[in-house]
Design an enzyme around this catalytic site. Structure first.
Site, PDB file in Angstrom:
ATOM      1  N   ASN A 169       0.800  -1.231   0.000  1.00  0.00           N
ATOM      2  CA  ASN A 169       0.000   0.000   0.000  1.00  0.00           C
ATOM      3  C   ASN A 169       0.833   1.283   0.000  1.00  0.00           C
ATOM      4  O   ASN A 169       0.332   2.346  -0.358  1.00  0.00           O
ATOM      5  CB  ASN A 169      -1.016  -0.007   1.152  1.00  0.00           C
ATOM      6  CG  ASN A 169      -0.368  -0.036   2.509  1.00  0.00           C
ATOM      7  OD1 ASN A 169       0.750  -0.502   2.651  1.00  0.00           O
ATOM      8  ND2 ASN A 169      -1.058   0.463   3.500  1.00  0.00           N
ATOM      9  N   PRO A 193      10.386  -6.449  -1.344  1.00  0.00           N
ATOM     10  CA  PRO A 193       9.144  -5.693  -1.536  1.00  0.00           C
ATOM     11  C   PRO A 193       7.940  -6.621  -1.699  1.00  0.00           C
ATOM     12  O   PRO A 193       8.105  -7.802  -2.013  1.00  0.00           O
ATOM     13  CB  PRO A 193       9.400  -4.911  -2.826  1.00  0.00           C
ATOM     14  CG  PRO A 193      10.504  -5.600  -3.521  1.00  0.00           C
ATOM     15  CD  PRO A 193      11.200  -6.531  -2.566  1.00  0.00           C
ATOM     16  N   ALA A 194       6.749  -6.076  -1.512  1.00  0.00           N
ATOM     17  CA  ALA A 194       5.523  -6.863  -1.702  1.00  0.00           C
ATOM     18  C   ALA A 194       5.443  -7.331  -3.149  1.00  0.00           C
ATOM     19  O   ALA A 194       5.823  -6.604  -4.082  1.00  0.00           O
ATOM     20  CB  ALA A 194       4.311  -6.011  -1.365  1.00  0.00           C
ATOM     21  N   SER A 195       4.909  -8.525  -3.363  1.00  0.00           N
ATOM     22  CA  SER A 195       4.872  -9.067  -4.726  1.00  0.00           C
ATOM     23  C   SER A 195       3.883  -8.322  -5.633  1.00  0.00           C
ATOM     24  O   SER A 195       4.016  -8.370  -6.852  1.00  0.00           O
ATOM     25  CB  SER A 195       4.537 -10.554  -4.687  1.00  0.00           C
ATOM     26  OG  SER A 195       5.581 -11.233  -4.026  1.00  0.00           O
ATOM     27  N   GLY A 245       3.186  -4.903   7.509  1.00  0.00           N
ATOM     28  CA  GLY A 245       2.212  -5.728   6.804  1.00  0.00           C
ATOM     29  C   GLY A 245       1.092  -6.126   7.740  1.00  0.00           C
ATOM     30  O   GLY A 245       0.833  -5.465   8.746  1.00  0.00           O
ATOM     31  N   SER A 246       0.462  -7.232   7.406  1.00  0.00           N
ATOM     32  CA  SER A 246      -0.716  -7.634   8.169  1.00  0.00           C
ATOM     33  C   SER A 246      -0.327  -8.178   9.544  1.00  0.00           C
ATOM     34  O   SER A 246       0.775  -8.699   9.734  1.00  0.00           O
ATOM     35  CB  SER A 246      -1.468  -8.711   7.393  1.00  0.00           C
ATOM     36  OG  SER A 246      -0.634  -9.836   7.221  1.00  0.00           O
ATOM     37  N   GLU A 265       5.261  -3.115  12.122  1.00  0.00           N
ATOM     38  CA  GLU A 265       4.221  -2.110  11.831  1.00  0.00           C
ATOM     39  C   GLU A 265       3.068  -2.865  11.200  1.00  0.00           C
ATOM     40  O   GLU A 265       3.138  -3.232  10.024  1.00  0.00           O
ATOM     41  CB  GLU A 265       4.762  -1.044  10.877  1.00  0.00           C
ATOM     42  CG  GLU A 265       5.969  -0.278  11.387  1.00  0.00           C
ATOM     43  CD  GLU A 265       5.644   0.649  12.537  1.00  0.00           C
ATOM     44  OE1 GLU A 265       4.451   0.928  12.767  1.00  0.00           O
ATOM     45  OE2 GLU A 265       6.574   1.075  13.229  1.00  0.00           O
ATOM     46  N   LEU A 266       2.021  -3.112  11.967  1.00  0.00           N
ATOM     47  CA  LEU A 266       0.983  -4.052  11.516  1.00  0.00           C
ATOM     48  C   LEU A 266      -0.349  -3.341  11.234  1.00  0.00           C
ATOM     49  O   LEU A 266      -0.398  -2.126  11.088  1.00  0.00           O
ATOM     50  CB  LEU A 266       0.833  -5.152  12.565  1.00  0.00           C
ATOM     51  CG  LEU A 266       2.169  -5.824  12.969  1.00  0.00           C
ATOM     52  CD1 LEU A 266       1.948  -6.869  14.045  1.00  0.00           C
ATOM     53  CD2 LEU A 266       2.872  -6.434  11.774  1.00  0.00           C
ATOM     54  N   CYS A 299      -2.883   1.934   6.624  1.00  0.00           N
ATOM     55  CA  CYS A 299      -2.919   1.372   7.987  1.00  0.00           C
ATOM     56  C   CYS A 299      -3.508   2.372   8.965  1.00  0.00           C
ATOM     57  O   CYS A 299      -4.061   1.999   9.991  1.00  0.00           O
ATOM     58  CB  CYS A 299      -1.510   0.979   8.411  1.00  0.00           C
ATOM     59  SG  CYS A 299      -0.311   2.294   8.181  1.00  0.00           S
ATOM     60  N   GLU A 393      -9.915  -5.159  10.247  1.00  0.00           N
ATOM     61  CA  GLU A 393      -9.432  -4.128   9.324  1.00  0.00           C
ATOM     62  C   GLU A 393     -10.061  -4.374   7.950  1.00  0.00           C
ATOM     63  O   GLU A 393      -9.862  -5.437   7.354  1.00  0.00           O
ATOM     64  CB  GLU A 393      -7.909  -4.233   9.233  1.00  0.00           C
ATOM     65  CG  GLU A 393      -7.260  -3.140   8.418  1.00  0.00           C
ATOM     66  CD  GLU A 393      -5.753  -3.341   8.295  1.00  0.00           C
ATOM     67  OE1 GLU A 393      -5.304  -4.486   8.074  1.00  0.00           O
ATOM     68  OE2 GLU A 393      -5.038  -2.342   8.404  1.00  0.00           O
TER      69      GLU A 393
HETATM   70  P1  NDP Z   1       1.099  -8.924   4.095  1.00  0.00           P
HETATM   71  O1  NDP Z   1       1.294  -9.207   5.548  1.00  0.00           O
HETATM   72  O2  NDP Z   1       0.315  -9.862   3.300  1.00  0.00           O
HETATM   73  O3  NDP Z   1       2.511  -8.803   3.353  1.00  0.00           O
HETATM   74  C1  NDP Z   1       3.498  -7.906   3.769  1.00  0.00           C
HETATM   75  C2  NDP Z   1       4.852  -8.394   3.300  1.00  0.00           C
HETATM   76  O4  NDP Z   1       5.162  -9.618   3.966  1.00  0.00           O
HETATM   77  C3  NDP Z   1       4.900  -8.706   1.807  1.00  0.00           C
HETATM   78  O5  NDP Z   1       6.160  -8.343   1.315  1.00  0.00           O
HETATM   79  C4  NDP Z   1       4.726 -10.225   1.789  1.00  0.00           C
HETATM   80  O6  NDP Z   1       5.261 -10.851   0.654  1.00  0.00           O
HETATM   81  C5  NDP Z   1       5.515 -10.608   3.021  1.00  0.00           C
HETATM   82  N1  NDP Z   1       5.187 -11.920   3.568  1.00  0.00           N
HETATM   83  C6  NDP Z   1       4.052 -12.647   3.386  1.00  0.00           C
HETATM   84  N2  NDP Z   1       4.147 -13.814   4.051  1.00  0.00           N
HETATM   85  C7  NDP Z   1       5.364 -13.834   4.650  1.00  0.00           C
HETATM   86  C8  NDP Z   1       6.034 -14.771   5.477  1.00  0.00           C
HETATM   87  N3  NDP Z   1       5.508 -15.937   5.822  1.00  0.00           N
HETATM   88  N4  NDP Z   1       7.275 -14.461   5.930  1.00  0.00           N
HETATM   89  C9  NDP Z   1       7.843 -13.285   5.616  1.00  0.00           C
HETATM   90  N5  NDP Z   1       7.252 -12.359   4.821  1.00  0.00           N
HETATM   91  C10 NDP Z   1       6.020 -12.628   4.352  1.00  0.00           C
HETATM   92  O7  NDP Z   1       0.518  -7.440   4.048  1.00  0.00           O
HETATM   93  P2  NDP Z   1       0.007  -6.628   2.781  1.00  0.00           P
HETATM   94  O8  NDP Z   1       1.100  -6.516   1.777  1.00  0.00           O
HETATM   95  O9  NDP Z   1      -1.291  -7.196   2.373  1.00  0.00           O
HETATM   96  O10 NDP Z   1      -0.186  -5.162   3.397  1.00  0.00           O
HETATM   97  C11 NDP Z   1      -1.347  -4.730   3.998  1.00  0.00           C
HETATM   98  C12 NDP Z   1      -1.228  -4.765   5.507  1.00  0.00           C
HETATM   99  O11 NDP Z   1      -0.134  -3.957   5.929  1.00  0.00           O
HETATM  100  C13 NDP Z   1      -2.430  -4.180   6.195  1.00  0.00           C
HETATM  101  O12 NDP Z   1      -2.800  -4.986   7.290  1.00  0.00           O
HETATM  102  C14 NDP Z   1      -1.931  -2.830   6.706  1.00  0.00           C
HETATM  103  O13 NDP Z   1      -2.634  -2.329   7.804  1.00  0.00           O
HETATM  104  C15 NDP Z   1      -0.518  -3.141   7.021  1.00  0.00           C
HETATM  105  N6  NDP Z   1       0.276  -1.914   7.059  1.00  0.00           N
HETATM  106  C16 NDP Z   1       0.704  -1.450   8.274  1.00  0.00           C
HETATM  107  C17 NDP Z   1       1.380  -0.249   8.354  1.00  0.00           C
HETATM  108  C18 NDP Z   1       1.872   0.280   9.668  1.00  0.00           C
HETATM  109  O14 NDP Z   1       2.694   1.187   9.643  1.00  0.00           O
HETATM  110  N7  NDP Z   1       1.410  -0.217  10.792  1.00  0.00           N
HETATM  111  C19 NDP Z   1       1.636   0.558   7.159  1.00  0.00           C
HETATM  112  C20 NDP Z   1       1.150  -0.031   5.940  1.00  0.00           C
HETATM  113  C21 NDP Z   1       0.493  -1.229   5.908  1.00  0.00           C
HETATM  114  P3  NDP Z   1       4.332 -11.160  -0.638  1.00  0.00           P
HETATM  115  O15 NDP Z   1       3.844  -9.829  -1.098  1.00  0.00           O
HETATM  116  O16 NDP Z   1       5.254 -11.819  -1.576  1.00  0.00           O
HETATM  117  O17 NDP Z   1       3.221 -12.030  -0.151  1.00  0.00           O
END
Ligand code: NDP
Length: 496
Positions: A169, A193-195, A245-246, A265-266, A299, A393
């Site tokens: 995002n 980076p995110a895929s 991420g999530s 940062e979730l 987020c 969320e």
């Molecule tokens: P994900 O958790 O799905 O993915 C985040 C990253 O983690 C991606 O690069 C992903 O790779 C990688 N990943 C996935 N599985 C694994 C694993 N098992 N081990 C290590 N890395 C892994 O999140 P999203 O990309 O969907 O982002 C959205 C989320 O991020 C929302 O919940 C949002 O609230 C949160 N977020 C939080 C922020 C904060 O500052 N608190 C700021 C921005 C977003 P791949 O893409 O290849 O799957």
């Protein structure tokens, strides 16, 4: 006959080399707006990731040894290069992220600020001298009898290899926090980076490489979370991980990462509390910005609007009017307000939340539908805490409204989900402002400002299931360095 289009093929940066695809595997990146493929990117393996980590381990020593002035100079140079490529960076965010050009240019500036902030922070970030309680020693030249021989220095040292695992995002801003401050603190940095949005991360690596950081100091490794991400998380040679991420993936990382330093940062589920003494027009505008900025995929988005029952009708009417004015359309037009959702799984979550609210008796007052990934800005009234749209969320352009009748109830509702990233409250009373700011459990509480507001020189991060650690400014420098205590006995030397 269909016209065949040759897609640009991207490369990854491992051990200072730009490589087409180390394993031969690739994946496509799609535009959320057109759903067409826009580029082909290497799908790195566990072995490729291990190579990048090994190179980063060697490079970490070089970055750590670099005088801080030199590190600052390279960061500033990276900032100049980024500025000269700003339109390309912004357009890449539009293409792969689905942001409007206005939002993408804004993200470019957020991302760009980190080069300068990190460069400035290097020279401000230093250790301390701590007084000693030890009584032995004394009597040395110029020292009063009985004085201590011990001198205690507290230093901050680079950690080694820092990995950045980033979400889709904020494909440029979020990776660049880890890259700029990670290097500033004297570490080497690996970016995964995110895929859905790897192209912005690849551009960032190009910028740092051109700026002149040593070979291996910055790597970008594209590929899946389960392979590239997992290799990083379980590697004994990675010293710290900045994961954004999530909550679900973040929790999995805490179980696998062992004793690495983690900055997490979730997810968020930010409330905006609107008290009966609030300036309603300001609260409505903040709610719309909070809910619809980058199509709600932030987020810090306003995921719940908690409105005092006495002003409910006026607030709702004004919010629906404001929502009707949100313009969706061509992402490259300056006056387009909102783009699509980034990807189909995310869009399905939004659908599920809206449908669940409908089925449980909430009223969809405006919107509620989508065309491909373009989801209408949506106002839902009579939302209750049992609904998915309240509890979880949503990450879409949805403004769910719940009423309350007292300040205590508002705080209880605000705190009734597992998240705690950002929150906001609107009131004209200083007393209520303090009670709300102190009572709501979140990393940040904004009074009379939307949830999506933050400042680069203030700490950013969450509590509860929204994460741990703080990003930006001196707080991230603390998290990306190890503290060392050095004790010296100045009497026990031979050359007295
Ligand atoms: P994900 O958790 O799905 O993915 C985040 C990253 O983690 C991606 O690069 C992903 O790779 C990688 N990943 C996935 N599985 C694994 C694993 N098992 N081990 C290590 N890395 C892994 O999140 P999203 O990309 O969907 O982002 C959205 C989320 O991020 C929302 O919940 C949002 O609230 C949160 N977020 C939080 C922020 C904060 O500052 N608190 C700021 C921005 C977003 P791949 O893409 O290849 O799957």
């Amino acid at each position: 006959m269909t016209k065949s289009i040759t897609l640009p093929k991207k490369r990854v940066l491992i051990d200072g080399e730009w490589i087409d695809s180390p394993s031969g595997s690739t994946f496509s990146v799609y535009s959320p707006s057109t759903l067409e493929p826009i580029a082909i990117v290497p799908k790195c393996t566990r072995e490729d990731t291990e190579r990048a980590i090994a190179a980063a381990k060697v490079a970490a020593k070089k970055v750590a040894a670099m005088p801080v002035g030199k590190r600052a100079q390279l960061l500033k140079k990276a900032g100049q290069i980024a500025e000269s490529r700003k339109e390309e960076l912004a357009r890449t965010i539009v293409q792969e992220g689905g942001k409007t050009i206005r939002e993408a240019r804004e993200e470019f500036w957020f991302s760009w600020i980190h080069y300068g902030d990190a460069a400035a922070e290097i020279t401000r970030h230093h250790g301390e001298v701590v007084p000693s309680s030890a009584e032995q020693g004394g009597g040395s030249a110029g020292q009063v009898e009985g004085g201590t021989a011990k001198r205690i220095l507290v230093t901050r040292e680079p950690m080694g290899v820092v990995a950045v695992i980033s979400p889709w995002n904020w494909p440029s801003d979020i990776p660049n926090i880890g890259l700029s401050f990670g290097l500033a603190a004297g570490n080497s940095v690996i970016l995964k980076p995110a895929s859905y949005t790897p192209l912005s991360g690849i551009l960032l690596a190009e910028i740092y490489e051109e700026a002149g950081f040593p070979k291996g100091a910055v790597s970008v490794v594209t590929g899946s979370g389960s392979e590239v991400g997992d290799t990083i998380v379980t590697s004994p040679d990675v010293n710290a991980i900045i994961f954004t991420g999530s909550t679900e993936v973040g929790e999995g990382i805490t179980r696998k990462a062992g004793l690495k330093k983690l900055l997490l940062e979730l997810g968020g589920n930010g409330p905006i509390v609107v008290m009966d003494d609030a300036h309603i027009d300001h609260a409505v505008e903040a709610s719309a910005v909070g809910a619809y900025y980058i199509a709600g995929q932030c987020c810090t988005a306003a995921e719940r609007l908690l409105v005092h029952e006495s002003i409910h009708d006026e607030f709702v009417k004004k919010l629906v009017d404001r929502t009707k004015r949100v313009k969706m359309g061509d992402l490259m037009l300056e006056d387009t307000d909102m783009g699509p959702l980034n990807n189909e799984p995310s869009a399905r979550t939004v659908d599920a939340h809206v449908n669940d609210a409908r089925e449980r008796g909430a009223k969809v007052l405006f919107g509620g539908h989508r065309n491909k990934l373009f989801h209408e800005p949506t106002v839902i009234d009579e939302v209750t805490p049992d609904m998915l749209v309240f509890r979880e969320e949503t990450f879409g352009p949805v403004a769910p409204i719940t009423t309350f009748s007292s300040l205590d109830e508002a705080i209880e509702l605000a705190n009734s989900t597992p998240y705690g990233l950002t929150a906001a409250a609107f009131t004209s009373s200083l007393r209520r402002a303090f009670l709300l700011a102190e009572g709501i459990k979140a990393g940040s509480v904004n009074i009379n400002e939307t949830t999506n507001y933050w400042e680069q020189q203030a700490p950013f991060g969450g509590v509860k299931k929204s994460g741990m650690g703080r990003e930006l400014s001196k707080w991230i420098m603390d998290d990306l360095t190890d503290i060392k205590t050095i004790t010296i006995d100045i009497e026990k030397v031979r050359d007295r």
